[in-house]
Design an enzyme around this catalytic site. Structure first.
Site, PDB file in Angstrom:
ATOM      1  N   ASP A  37       0.858  -1.176   0.000  1.00 22.68           N
ATOM      2  CA  ASP A  37       0.000   0.000   0.000  1.00 22.68           C
ATOM      3  C   ASP A  37       0.893   1.225   0.000  1.00 22.68           C
ATOM      4  O   ASP A  37       2.083   1.118   0.295  1.00 22.68           O
ATOM      5  CB  ASP A  37      -0.777   0.070   1.317  1.00 22.68           C
ATOM      6  CG  ASP A  37      -1.918  -0.896   1.342  1.00 22.68           C
ATOM      7  OD1 ASP A  37      -2.229  -1.457   0.293  1.00 22.68           O
ATOM      8  OD2 ASP A  37      -2.492  -1.075   2.429  1.00 22.68           O
TER       9      ASP A  37
HETATM   10  P1  ATP Z   1      -3.413   2.937  -0.013  1.00 27.37           P
HETATM   11  O1  ATP Z   1      -3.460   3.015   1.468  1.00 27.37           O
HETATM   12  O2  ATP Z   1      -3.840   1.636  -0.565  1.00 27.37           O
HETATM   13  O3  ATP Z   1      -2.160   3.454  -0.583  1.00 27.37           O
HETATM   14  P2  ATP Z   1      -5.115   5.152  -0.159  1.00 27.37           P
HETATM   15  O4  ATP Z   1      -5.211   5.199   1.304  1.00 27.37           O
HETATM   16  O5  ATP Z   1      -4.430   6.262  -0.832  1.00 27.37           O
HETATM   17  O6  ATP Z   1      -4.529   3.833  -0.651  1.00 27.37           O
HETATM   18  P3  ATP Z   1      -7.944   5.131  -0.160  1.00 27.37           P
HETATM   19  O7  ATP Z   1      -7.910   5.339   1.293  1.00 27.37           O
HETATM   20  O8  ATP Z   1      -8.775   4.038  -0.724  1.00 27.37           O
HETATM   21  O9  ATP Z   1      -6.537   4.948  -0.789  1.00 27.37           O
HETATM   22  O10 ATP Z   1      -8.340   6.505  -0.800  1.00 27.37           O
HETATM   23  C1  ATP Z   1      -8.623   6.630  -2.159  1.00 27.37           C
HETATM   24  C2  ATP Z   1      -9.124   8.030  -2.431  1.00 27.37           C
HETATM   25  O11 ATP Z   1     -10.317   8.252  -1.707  1.00 27.37           O
HETATM   26  C3  ATP Z   1      -8.152   9.106  -1.986  1.00 27.37           C
HETATM   27  O12 ATP Z   1      -7.292   9.445  -3.037  1.00 27.37           O
HETATM   28  C4  ATP Z   1      -9.073  10.257  -1.648  1.00 27.37           C
HETATM   29  O13 ATP Z   1      -9.358  11.013  -2.801  1.00 27.37           O
HETATM   30  C5  ATP Z   1     -10.359   9.581  -1.211  1.00 27.37           C
HETATM   31  N1  ATP Z   1     -10.457   9.551   0.237  1.00 27.37           N
HETATM   32  C6  ATP Z   1      -9.564   9.070   1.104  1.00 27.37           C
HETATM   33  N2  ATP Z   1      -9.989   9.204   2.371  1.00 27.37           N
HETATM   34  C7  ATP Z   1     -11.193   9.797   2.310  1.00 27.37           C
HETATM   35  C8  ATP Z   1     -12.160  10.195   3.295  1.00 27.37           C
HETATM   36  N3  ATP Z   1     -11.966  10.020   4.572  1.00 27.37           N
HETATM   37  N4  ATP Z   1     -13.290  10.791   2.855  1.00 27.37           N
HETATM   38  C9  ATP Z   1     -13.496  10.969   1.545  1.00 27.37           C
HETATM   39  N5  ATP Z   1     -12.644  10.611   0.590  1.00 27.37           N
HETATM   40  C10 ATP Z   1     -11.494  10.037   0.946  1.00 27.37           C
END
Ligand code: ATP
Length: 899
Positions: free
Chosen positions: A329
Site C-alpha cells: 500500500d
Molecule cells: P493505499 O493506502 O492503498 O495506498 P489510499 O489510502 O491512498 O490507498 P484510499 O484510502 O482508498 O486509498 O483513498 C482513495 C481516495 O479516496 C483518496 O485518493 C481520496 O481522494 C479519497 N479519500 C480518502 N480518504 C477519504 C475520506 N476520509 N473521505 C473521503 N474521501 C477520501
C-alpha cells in the site's frame, strides 16, 4: 450477580435496565466494580500438556528405542557401566529436548500476547478505544466494518451491519443484523439483534451493549475451540523431521547389516559387533537436528517481533525468505500518513495553505500573498464543509497537536481551524443527521446536516473523479454556474503530479426534514465547491528499504487507491517505478487475466485500484512464478491477503478482519519493517541450513570411522558410549549457537531463494561429504597412529574422541558463514554464543578426560600437553581446509552459487 438471560428476546431498554447501564455507557465506579466481579474479558487458555507428559513424549523417537534396546542388551552382557551410561544419556537428552521445546513455546506465547485486540467503547458518555479484555457486561461497544466482535452483545443501533458468523454457525454468508427483539427460542444463527465474540464485522456500523464476556460468551462455551494449540511446525521442519526419520530407519538397517557382516565375514565376536552396530546407529543418526531447527525458528520469530514484524503463521518465516515481489500500500506504509493540506483549488484560482503537520496555525495565500478570508466566502465554505463531512478530531496534548481518526480527515480539521472555525461549535450548530461512511470501494463520504432553521443539506467529499461525475454545477463566489469539467480535470492532474493527495468537496441542498441519506441522494445534482490537495511525505526509511529490496532481487510494487498521478509521483520519490508507467483500476478491469499476466511484471505502480484488483494482481504475479508478499488493511483486502504467499496486515490502521487473514502483522505499518522481515526470514533459513551443514558432517565423520574400522578389521576408534557423550555435549553447546547467527553481509544482495528448492542442495551435500571425510581422516588417522605407536586402546580412543570434539569446535567457526571467510575479528569472535559454547564444551571435555568418575564411565585416560598439541594440529585442519574450499568457491563466483 448477572444471570444468563435470553438477551435477544428483551427490548434494548430492558437490557439496559437489567444491566444497569444506558447508551451513554457505564460510569467509572461501575466499571471498577464490574471488572472485579466478572474478571477480564478473556477466554481461559487451553490447558497445557502436563510437564510430565511432555517430558515422556520426548521418548517417542526411534533413536531412543534403539538406545533403550542397546541398554538392555548391554546390561544382559554384564556391561553394567555402559548400560547406565546409555540410560543416563537417554534421560539427559530427553531433558534437554524438554527444556528447549519449552523455551520455543514460551517465545511463541509471548508473541501471541502482542496481538491483543482493541474495542471502541462509550463510557461516561465519551468514546475511546480500550484493549478488548477490559470490557465488562453493560459496556457500550461501537462496531464498524473490519472489527472483530469483542464480546457477546445485544445491538440497539444498527446501520447496514453485516457480520461473518461462520466461526459459530458455519454459515459462510455474512448475517444481516438489526436491533429488533426476537422470540426467546430463536436459534443462535437467527438472533439478528445479537453479535457474538470472535465473529467479524464485514460491513456497516452498529452499537451494542455487552451482555456476556470471557468464558460466558458463546465462543467461550464451545470448549473444542479452546483446545487448539499451535505447534511449532513449518514445511521445512516437517521435511527435516521426515528426513531424520527415514535416515534413522536406514541407519538401523545398515547397523544390522554391519552386525551380520562383522560376525560372519570378519569373525568379530557378538559383543564386539553389537557394540559396533550400536555405535554406528548413535553415530549416524542426527537425533538433535529437529530440536535445533525448532529453536532456530523460535529465535527467528522472536527476533522479528523485536523488529515489529509479528508472525501469525510460522511457515511464513520460510516463505518470507523466498519472496520475489512485494506489493505494498502507499498511504502510511510508504508514506508517513501525516497529511497536511497544502493547496486549495477554486474556479480560476489556486490558493496555497501555509503551516506544517497538524498544528492549526497557518495562512491562506494567493500568488504568495496572504488573503483575508472575510472576502473569500467560497474558501470559508470549503473549510466549513471540510469540518462537517469529517469524523476526525484535533487536540492539543502534551505540547503537541494530534488528531484522532483518519489522517486525511485530520488534515481537513486543521484546514477548518486555520480558516478560523471551531470544529466542536460548528458540529453543534450544524448537527449531522445521517451519513454514508467512507469506503475504499466508493471513495467518498457524505453527510446530511440541518441548521436551526431546519435548512437541510448534504456535504460530499471524495476522490475528484468520483465527486465530479456527481456534480452538474460549480460554486463561484456566492453564485453557482455550470461545471467546467475540463478545468477541474487539468487542475487535478497538475496537483496530483506534485504527489498531492486530492479530495473534491461538493454540496447539495435537499428538502427540509430529510432524515436519511441514500446513495441515490448523492448520485447527481451536486455543486462542486473546490478541490484540496494534501501532502503526505514518504518515510525516509521506506526509501532506503525499497532500495534494499531491489538490491535483493525483490521487485517492489505499489498498489494504491490514490490518483494515478499522485501514485506515480510518490512512486518516483520512493524509488518505485520510473515515474511514468502505471496501471489504473479501470485499465486492469479492461484486461483479460492473460493480458494482465503479461503486463504485470513490467509495471510497478497500480493506482485507483480496489481490493478486487489486488487479488487479480496477486494471481497474475503468481502465475508468472513470483512469490508474492502483499499488504492490506481493509475488510475487502482479506481475500488478496489470503491468496498472497505472505499476507501482511497493518497493526495500527488495519482491521481485525485483515489481520485474521494475514500471515504477518506490521506493528508499525512501515514498509521498512517488511524489508527487515524479509532479511530476517532469509537469515532464519540460512541458520537452519547452517545447522544442518554443521550437524550432519559430524554424524558422517563418526559413522565412517566405525564403518572403516569394521571393514578394515580394526578395533573401534570410539566406543558407542563415547559417541553418545560427544553427540550429547555438542548438541547442547555448539549446535545451538548457529541459531543465533546474525544475517551475513550479503543476505540482501542475493537473489530470492526459489520456492520449493530442496534443502539439501548440491553445495550442501558436497560440503557434508567433504567435511565428513576430513573428520574421518583426522580421527581415524590419529587413532591408528597412537595404536601403531604402542599406546593402549583406551589412550588411542581418548585421543580420537578429543580430536572429534576439537574438529567440531574448529568446524563450528567455519560454519558461521557459508562461503565468506571467517578469518577476521567478526568471523572468529562475532557470535558470543559460539564463544560461550566453546568455553562450556572445554570445561565438559576436561571433566571427561581428567575426573576419575568419568574415566571409569567412559574408559578415558588423562592425556598430556604434547597429545593436546597433536590433537589441535590435526583438528584445526578442518578450519583451514574448509576456508580453502570457500576461497576457491569465491574465486569461482560463488555469489551465483545456490547454497
Ligand atoms: P493505499 O493506502 O492503498 O495506498 P489510499 O489510502 O491512498 O490507498 P484510499 O484510502 O482508498 O486509498 O483513498 C482513495 C481516495 O479516496 C483518496 O485518493 C481520496 O481522494 C479519497 N479519500 C480518502 N480518504 C477519504 C475520506 N476520509 N473521505 C473521503 N474521501 C477520501
Amino acid at each position: 450477580m448477572k444471570e444468563q438471560q435470553a438477551w435477544h428476546s428483551k427490548t434494548a431498554e430492558q437490557v439496559f435496565h437489567l444491566l444497569s447501564t444506558s447508551n451513554k455507557g457505564l460510569t467509572d465506579n461501575e466499571i471498577t466494580a464490574r471488572t472485579e466481579q466478572y474478571g477480564p474479558n478473556r477466554l481461559t487458555p487451553a490447558k497445557k500438556q502436563h510437564p510430565v507428559i511432555k517430558f515422556l513424549s520426548q521418548f517417542k523417537n526411534i533413536l531412543i528405542y534403539v538406545l533403550l534396546v542397546a541398554a538392555v542388551v548391554t546390561a544382559l552382557l554384564d556391561h553394567w557401566i555402559d548400560a547406565w551410561v546409555i540410560l543416563s544419556v537417554v534421560i539427559i537428552n530427553a531433558l534437554v529436548g524438554f527444556v528447549q521445546e519449552g523455551k520455543a513455546e514460551k517465545a511463541l506465547d509471548a508473541i501471541k500476547n502482542l496481538l491483543s485486540p482493541q474495542a471502541m467503547v462509550r463510557r461516561n458518555n465519551r468514546t475511546f478505544t480500550i484493549p478488548s479484555d477490559q470490557l465488562v457486561p453493560g459496556d457500550i461497544v461501537i462496531l464498524q466494518s473490519g472489527d472483530k466482535v469483542p464480546a457477546d452483545m445485544r445491538l440497539f443501533s444498527v446501520r447496514n451491519l453485516r457480520i461473518d458468523e461462520s466461526l459459530l454457525t458455519g454459515e459462510s454468508l455474512p448475517a444481516e443484523k438489526n436491533s429488533k427483539t426476537v422470540k426467546s427460542d430463536t436459534p443462535l444463527a437467527e438472533r439478528a439483534n445479537m453479535t457474538f465474540s470472535g465473529t467479524l464485522v464485514t460491513y456497516g456500523k452498529g452499537e451494542g451493549v455487552v451482555t456476556e464476556t470471557g468464558d460466558q460468551t458463546e465462543i467461550g462455551r464451545i470448549s473444542s475451540m479452546l483446545g487448539k494449540v499451535e505447534t511449532l511446525e513449518t514445511p521445512l521442519l516437517r521435511r527435516i523431521d521426515e528426513f531424520a526419520r527415514t535416515l534413522t530407519v536406514a541407519i538401523v538397517l545398515l547397523s544390522a547389516l554391519l552386525f551380520g557382516f562383522g560376525v560372519f565375514a570378519r569373525g568379530y565376536s557378538l559383543t564386539q559387533m553389537f557394540n559396533a552396530a550400536v555405535g554406528l546407529a548413535v553415530a549416524a543418526i542426527p537425533e538433535g537436528l529437529p530440536a535445533i531447527m525448532t529453536i532456530a525458528l523460535a529465535i527467528g520469530v522472536e527476533a522479528m517481533a523485536h523488529r515489529k514484524a509479528i508472525i501469525r503463521r510460522l511457515p511464513a518465516i520460510e516463505t518470507l525468505g523466498s519472496v520475489s515481489v512485494i506489493c505494498t500500500d502507499k498511504t502510511g506504509t510508504l508514506t508517513r500518513n501525516e497529511m497536511t493540506v497544502k493547496s486549495v483549488a477554486l474556479p480560476g484560482k489556486r490558493f496555497e495553505v501555509t503551516g506544517s503537520g497538524y498544528d492549526p496555525h497557518g495562512t491562506f495565500q494567493l500568488d504568495g500573498r496572504e488573503i483575508d478570508l472575510r472576502n473569500h466566502s467560497q474558501m470559508r465554505a470549503i473549510a466549513h464543509a471540510s469540518l462537517l463531512c469529517n469524523d476526525a478530531t484535533l487536540q492539543f496534548r502534551d505540547e503537541q497537536w494530534t488528531i484522532s481518526g483518519d489522517p486525511t480527515e485530520g488534515a481537513l480539521c486543521v484546514l477548518g481551524k486555520k480558516a478560523g472555525y471551531d470544529p466542536d461549535l460548528e458540529r453543534q450548530n450544524w448537527p449531522r443527521i445521517d451519513l454514508i461512511p467512507f469506503e475504499s470501494e466508493h471513495r467518498f463520504m457524505a453527510t446530511l446536516h440541518h441548521d436551526h432553521t431546519d435548512r437541510t443539506f448534504i456535504y460530499l467529499k471524495g476522490a475528484p473523479e468520483v465527486v465530479l461525475e456527481r456534480c452538474t454545477k460549480q460554486r463561484h463566489g456566492e453564485a453557482e454556474e455550470p461545471l467546467n469539467y475540463q478545468y477541474w480535470e487539468n487542475i487535478t492532474q497538475k496537483m496530483a503530479a506534485q504527489g498531492h493527495r486530492l479530495l473534491a468537496i461538493a454540496s447539495k441542498k435537499t428538502i427540509s426534514g430529510q432524515e436519511t441519506l441514500t446513495f441515490e441522494d448523492v448520485a447527481s445534482g451536486l455543486t462542486l465547491i473546490g478541490i484540496v490537495g494534501m501532502i503526505d511525505p514518504p518515510r525516509d526509511e521506506a526509501i532506503v528499504a525499497v532500495k534494499r529490496c531491489q538490491q535483493a532481487g525483490i521487485r517492489v510494487k505499489m498498489i494504491t487507491g490514490d490518483h494515478v498521478d499522485t501514485a506515480r509521483a510518490i512512486g518516483k520519490m520512493t524509488g518505485i517505478g520510473d515515474g511514468s508507467k502505471a496501471l489504473t483500476g479501470t485499465e486492469i478491469e479492461a484486461m483479460s487475466d492473460e493480458e494482465l499476466q503479461q503486463k504485470v511484471n513490467g509495471i510497478d505502480v497500480f493506482a485507483r485500484s480496489s481490493p478486487e484488483h489486488k487479488i487479480r494482481l496477486v494471481k497474475a504475479l503468481q502465475s508468472n512464478g513470483s512469490v508474492v508478499a502483499m499488504t492490506g488493511d481493509g475488510v475487502n483486502d482479506a481475500p488478496a491477503l489470503k491468496r498472497a504467499d505472505v499476507g501482511i496486515a497493518m497493526g495500527q490502521k488495519g482491521t481485525e478482519v485483515s489481520r485474521e487473514a494475514s500471515e504477518m502483522i506490521l506493528a508499525d505499518d512501515n514498509f521498512a519493517t517488511i524489508a527487515s522481515a524479509v532479511e530476517q526470514g532469509r537469515t532464519v533459513y540460512d541458520n537452519l541450513k547452517k545447522s544442518i551443514l554443521f550437524v550432519l558432517p559430524t554424524n558422517g565423520g563418526e559413522a565412517l570411522s566405525i564403518l572403516f574400522a569394521v571393514a578394515l578389521g580394526y578395533t573401534l576408534p570410539v566406543t558407542a558410549v563415547q559417541i553418545l557423550w560427544v553427540n550429547m555435549v555438542t548438541a547442547v553447546t555448539l549446535a545451538l549457537t548457529l541459531a543465533f547467527e546474525k544475517a551475513e553481509n550479503n543476505v540482501m544482495e542475493r537473489k530470492p531463494r526459489k520456492s520449493g528448492e530442496p534443502i539439501l542442495s548440491g553445495f550442501i551435500v558436497w560440503r557434508i561429504v567433504y567435511v565428513s571425510l576430513i573428520l574421518l581422516s583426522g580421527t581415524f588417522g590419529l587413532f591408528l597412529w597412537y595404536e601403531k605407536a604402542g599406546y593402549s586402546h583406551d589412550m588411542a580412543r581418548t585421543v580420537a574422541v578429543n580430536t572429534l570434539v576439537m574438529f567440531e569446535i574448529f568446524y563450528l567457526l567455519s560454519s558461521r558463514f557459508f562461503v565468506a571467510s571467517v578469518f577476521s575479528k567478526k568471523g572468529l569472535l562475532g557470535n558470543p554464543a559460539v564463544l560461550y559454547a566453546i568455553g562450556i564444551l572445554i570445561v565438559l571435555q576436561s571433566l571427561f578426560n581428567y575426573t576419575p568418575f568419568m574415566q571409569t564411565l567412559f574408559a578415558t585416560v588423562p592425556i598430556g600437553l604434547s597429545d593436546w598439541l597433536t590433537i589441535l594440529l590435526v583438528s584445526s585442519s578442518v578450519l583451514f581446509l574448509v576456508e580453502l574450499e570457500k576461497y576457491i568457491l569465491r574465486k569461482r563466483r560463488a555469489d551465483s552459487l545456490t547454497i
